[in-house]
Design a protein around this motif. Structure first.
Motif, PDB file in Angstrom:
ATOM      1  N   SER A 278       0.946  -1.170  -0.137  1.00  0.00           N
ATOM      2  CA  SER A 278       0.083  -0.033  -0.097  1.00  0.00           C
ATOM      3  C   SER A 278       0.852   1.162   0.024  1.00  0.00           C
ATOM      4  N   ARG A 279       0.745   2.182  -0.819  1.00  0.00           N
ATOM      5  CA  ARG A 279       1.333   3.404  -1.146  1.00  0.00           C
ATOM      6  C   ARG A 279       0.393   4.525  -0.941  1.00  0.00           C
ATOM      7  N   ASP A 280       0.725   5.387   0.138  1.00  0.00           N
ATOM      8  CA  ASP A 280       0.173   6.661   0.601  1.00  0.00           C
ATOM      9  C   ASP A 280      -1.292   6.635   0.473  1.00  0.00           C
ATOM     10  N   THR A 281      -1.951   5.751   1.178  1.00  0.00           N
ATOM     11  CA  THR A 281      -3.535   5.276   1.047  1.00  0.00           C
ATOM     12  C   THR A 281      -4.082   5.485   2.416  1.00  0.00           C
ATOM     13  N   ILE A 282      -3.452   4.723   3.390  1.00  0.00           N
ATOM     14  CA  ILE A 282      -4.108   4.482   4.503  1.00  0.00           C
ATOM     15  C   ILE A 282      -4.303   5.783   5.512  1.00  0.00           C
ATOM     16  N   LEU A 283      -3.918   6.884   5.148  1.00  0.00           N
ATOM     17  CA  LEU A 283      -3.989   8.348   5.608  1.00  0.00           C
ATOM     18  C   LEU A 283      -5.273   8.436   5.722  1.00  0.00           C
ATOM     19  N   HIS A 284      -6.235   7.950   4.727  1.00  0.00           N
ATOM     20  CA  HIS A 284      -7.736   8.066   4.690  1.00  0.00           C
ATOM     21  C   HIS A 284      -8.397   7.507   5.649  1.00  0.00           C
ATOM     22  N   ILE A 285      -7.896   6.393   6.275  1.00  0.00           N
ATOM     23  CA  ILE A 285      -8.516   5.440   7.121  1.00  0.00           C
ATOM     24  C   ILE A 285      -8.521   5.663   8.551  1.00  0.00           C
TER      25      ILE A 285
ATOM     26  N   LEU B  35       3.932  -4.360   3.252  1.00  0.00           N
ATOM     27  CA  LEU B  35       4.656  -3.178   3.013  1.00  0.00           C
ATOM     28  C   LEU B  35       3.785  -1.799   2.829  1.00  0.00           C
ATOM     29  N   ILE B  36       4.335  -0.786   3.548  1.00  0.00           N
ATOM     30  CA  ILE B  36       3.442   0.366   3.541  1.00  0.00           C
ATOM     31  C   ILE B  36       4.115   1.621   3.608  1.00  0.00           C
ATOM     32  N   SER B  37       3.877   2.611   2.523  1.00  0.00           N
ATOM     33  CA  SER B  37       4.338   3.829   2.769  1.00  0.00           C
ATOM     34  C   SER B  37       3.135   4.913   3.058  1.00  0.00           C
ATOM     35  N   ASP B  38       3.328   5.519   3.935  1.00  0.00           N
ATOM     36  CA  ASP B  38       2.204   6.649   4.099  1.00  0.00           C
ATOM     37  C   ASP B  38       2.554   7.844   4.958  1.00  0.00           C
ATOM     38  N   TYR B  39       1.568   8.848   4.740  1.00  0.00           N
ATOM     39  CA  TYR B  39       1.796  10.116   5.194  1.00  0.00           C
ATOM     40  C   TYR B  39       1.601  10.023   6.641  1.00  0.00           C
ATOM     41  N   CYS B  40       2.608  10.580   7.568  1.00  0.00           N
ATOM     42  CA  CYS B  40       2.231  10.585   8.734  1.00  0.00           C
ATOM     43  C   CYS B  40       2.567  11.885   9.444  1.00  0.00           C
ATOM     44  N   CYS B  41       2.605  12.220  10.807  1.00  0.00           N
ATOM     45  CA  CYS B  41       2.787  13.503  11.090  1.00  0.00           C
ATOM     46  C   CYS B  41       3.958  13.526  12.349  1.00  0.00           C
ATOM     47  N   GLY B  42       4.071  14.967  12.823  1.00  0.00           N
ATOM     48  CA  GLY B  42       5.314  14.938  13.999  1.00  0.00           C
ATOM     49  C   GLY B  42       4.387  14.934  15.020  1.00  0.00           C
TER      50      GLY B  42
ATOM     51  N   LEU C 273      -3.796  11.064  10.627  1.00  0.00           N
ATOM     52  CA  LEU C 273      -2.578  10.848  10.728  1.00  0.00           C
ATOM     53  C   LEU C 273      -1.868  10.494  12.119  1.00  0.00           C
ATOM     54  N   PHE C 274      -0.680   9.837  12.246  1.00  0.00           N
ATOM     55  CA  PHE C 274      -0.251   9.403  13.601  1.00  0.00           C
ATOM     56  C   PHE C 274       1.223   9.679  13.100  1.00  0.00           C
ATOM     57  N   THR C 275       2.019   9.430  14.168  1.00  0.00           N
ATOM     58  CA  THR C 275       3.611   9.608  14.176  1.00  0.00           C
ATOM     59  C   THR C 275       4.258   8.204  13.516  1.00  0.00           C
ATOM     60  N   PRO C 276       5.257   8.296  12.894  1.00  0.00           N
ATOM     61  CA  PRO C 276       5.630   6.733  12.383  1.00  0.00           C
ATOM     62  C   PRO C 276       5.611   5.787  13.558  1.00  0.00           C
ATOM     63  N   PRO C 277       6.092   6.012  14.570  1.00  0.00           N
ATOM     64  CA  PRO C 277       6.355   5.263  15.837  1.00  0.00           C
ATOM     65  C   PRO C 277       4.988   4.582  16.312  1.00  0.00           C
TER      66      PRO C 277
ATOM     67  N   ASP D  72       5.695  19.275  10.526  1.00  0.00           N
ATOM     68  CA  ASP D  72       4.513  18.608  10.879  1.00  0.00           C
ATOM     69  C   ASP D  72       4.214  17.454  10.152  1.00  0.00           C
ATOM     70  N   GLN D  73       4.609  17.363   8.930  1.00  0.00           N
ATOM     71  CA  GLN D  73       4.272  16.443   8.107  1.00  0.00           C
ATOM     72  C   GLN D  73       5.510  15.404   8.095  1.00  0.00           C
ATOM     73  N   ARG D  74       5.216  13.993   8.035  1.00  0.00           N
ATOM     74  CA  ARG D  74       6.136  13.097   8.020  1.00  0.00           C
ATOM     75  C   ARG D  74       5.750  12.057   7.084  1.00  0.00           C
ATOM     76  N   TRP D  75       6.752  11.319   6.531  1.00  0.00           N
ATOM     77  CA  TRP D  75       6.517  10.314   5.695  1.00  0.00           C
ATOM     78  C   TRP D  75       7.139   8.983   6.131  1.00  0.00           C
ATOM     79  N   GLY D  76       6.395   7.964   6.478  1.00  0.00           N
ATOM     80  CA  GLY D  76       6.708   6.712   7.074  1.00  0.00           C
ATOM     81  C   GLY D  76       6.727   5.303   5.890  1.00  0.00           C
ATOM     82  N   LEU D  77       7.919   4.553   6.286  1.00  0.00           N
ATOM     83  CA  LEU D  77       7.688   3.435   5.629  1.00  0.00           C
ATOM     84  C   LEU D  77       7.600   2.068   6.552  1.00  0.00           C
ATOM     85  N   PHE D  78       6.939   1.234   6.311  1.00  0.00           N
ATOM     86  CA  PHE D  78       6.699   0.262   7.116  1.00  0.00           C
ATOM     87  C   PHE D  78       6.630  -1.283   6.685  1.00  0.00           C
TER      88      PHE D  78
END
Length: 495
Positions: free
Chosen positions: A358-365, A386-393, A412-416, A484-490
């Motif tokens: 999933s790429r930059d999608t789960i931010l909507h959920i 494997l997920i990449s997504d918009y996150c936050c600080g 949005l959530f922080t990467p951790p 404010d805006q972060r980008w995470g890979l999981f």
């Protein structure tokens, strides 16, 4: 007067095509038997669990599906407006004690509130005009239990069967027209808590693969919808899907994103980040991949071609899936399929996939933990996500970022925090990486690309479109620079 003419036309049409009550007549196709052999298990595989269900089958015909429903559902009510079809269905399936057969036009039906858990129709809506269809949708919302499902399948755009027709009163709508009509209707009911409004939301919509494989025809489309409470609109739109298709991901908007991201892509970095991230999965031929938020399919075509995997791409935006399906026909890749799907409502059997991507999608959920628990179930043992997504600080955010998140409807959530959801869902070997610095580099590269193709971009779209893209990318840079805006890979695995 016009309503009467419409129903009379449909009645005459089907009287002409029900003389023998054969499967070829009912499907208006000389290849009906062969098509049924492949199509029936495909359609049955898309339905929710029928055990314990009271099922209403509209346009049941001679009982092509009635026989199978009777074996699983508690009770089946099979309806058709052609007497010869109903009689043939009785001959074929009258021995099932849990089936009632009704000879009636669907516009004349009357059932009690909350009578059914599933309503099934196969080639019915296209024989109703818009007014008749809206009336039927209101009735179906009334007849279905809350949380109940509607499955329907229609011929879109044009005729599919090869039967000769002296006249053809069929309404060949587009999938977008069905999406709008079916989800725009509200039905108000009185309950314990007072008046409650219900409507349909799309769980899944896709082209029937049998027709693609056997006829090179992607215009046979089916939908699974669910009756859900409706309390508020999304920015003035009926559903979140409407919001995506008409605002954030209009067809024009998608294509203008693609011009920057690269052919086939609407996610950060386009082909370069896709290749980098997919390589982490060590894909092997024959594996089955679910792409949640597939966009217009570039990553799916890459995975199928480079690694020989099968891919199901799912996106809530029907515009995205429409473009992806068009590209799939040109790519001639039967190992890649697409569907309009809501990952929060979709159900797959346990162990259906080797990989979920999933790429930059789960931010909507909103409920990410619940979604990740579904992912865990859908994966085979040893499967990977494997997920990449918009996150936050960390809080507090700047007012500008708060407004941006609210306007887009992001959660949005922080990467951790994001990584912890994966662990709580049961995944092991969870890897959480803050890739914000890479995100910034990619945005800067894409801005340079935009500058290099400025004249071409404006010619293809407009100066307004160009300025909107450049402004949007520069605002992303500012949000990331402020933290404010972060980008995470999981990455995670199921044991």
């Amino acid at each position: 007067m016009e309503e009467g003419l419409s129903r009379r036309d449909m009645m005459e049409f089907w009287q002409d095509h029900s003389q023998e009550a054969s499967i070829e007549e009912m499907m208006l196709d000389s290849s009906a038997l062969l098509l049924t052999q492949h199509e029936l298990p495909e359609i049955m595989g898309l339905l929710p669990n029928l055990q314990g269900t009271r099922l209403l089958e509209l346009g049941a015909g001679i009982g092509r599906y009635t026989h199978h429903f009777a074996q699983y559902a508690d009770h089946v009510t099979a309806v058709d407006f052609m007497e010869k079809f109903v009689e043939k269905n009785k001959q074929n399936n009258g021995h099932h004690r849990n089936v009632d057969f009704i000879h009636s036009d669907v516009t004349q039906l009357n059932f009690s509130k909350n009578s059914f858990g599933l309503i099934f129709s196969n080639w019915l809506m296209m024989y109703l005009n818009n007014e008749e269809l809206i009336s039927l949708v209101k009735n179906m919302l009334l007849w279905l239990q809350p949380g109940g499902y509607l499955f329907f399948r229609e011929s879109c755009f044009h005729q599919s069967g090869d039967s000769k027709r002296d006249f053809n009163p069929t309404h060949y709508r587009s999938p977008a027209e069905y999406n709008h009509l079916m989800t725009s209707v509200l039905q108000k009911e009185m309950g314990e808590g007072g008046e409650q409004a219900f409507g349909f939301e799309v769980v899944m919509s896709k082209s029937v693969q049998t027709y693609i494989k056997m006829k090179n025809n992607q215009n046979q489309v089916c939908w699974l919808m669910q009756k859900v409470p409706r309390s508020e609109c999304h920015e003035g739109f009926n559903t979140f899907q409407d919001f995506l298709d008409n605002q954030q991901y209009s067809r024009r908007g998608i294509l203008r994103y693609e011009k920057i991201f690269g052919n086939g892509y609407v996610s950060t970095g386009g082909p370069s980040t896709t290749k980098e991230f997919v390589d982490l999965l060590n894909l092997s031929p024959g594996q089955i991949v679910l792409d949640v938020g597939c966009g217009i399919g570039g990553g799916d075509f890459y995975m199928a071609r480079a690694f020989g995997v099968k891919v199901l791409g799912m996106d809530l935006s029907s515009n995205m899936v429409e473009i992806a399906t068009e590209r799939a026909m040109k790519e001639n890749l039967p190992s890649v399929q697409f569907e309009v799907g809501d990952a929060t409502r979709r159900v797959f059997k346990e162990g259906s996939f080797d990989v979920i991507y999933s790429r930059d999608t789960i931010l909507h959920i909103a409920d990410k933990l619940k979604l990740f628990k579904s992912f865990y179930s859908w994966l085979k043992p040893g499967g990977k996500v494997l997920i990449s997504d918009y996150c936050c600080g960390e809080m507090p955010w700047s007012p500008e970022f708060q407004e941006y998140v609210k306007q887009r409807g992001y959660i949005l959530f922080t990467p951790p925090q994001y990584g912890k959801f994966l662990e709580q869902a049961g995944f092991s070997r969870v890897r959480t990486e803050d890739r914000t610095s890479q995100f910034i580099q990619v945005i800067q590269m894409e801005l340079e690309k935009a500058e290099a193709i400025k004249e071409e971009y404006i010619k293809e779209f407009s100066e307004e479109d160009y300025n909107a893209i450049v402004t949007g990318w520069n605002e992303k840079l500012q949000r990331c620079t402020k933290g404010d805006q972060r980008w995470g890979l999981f990455y995670a695995e199921r044991d």
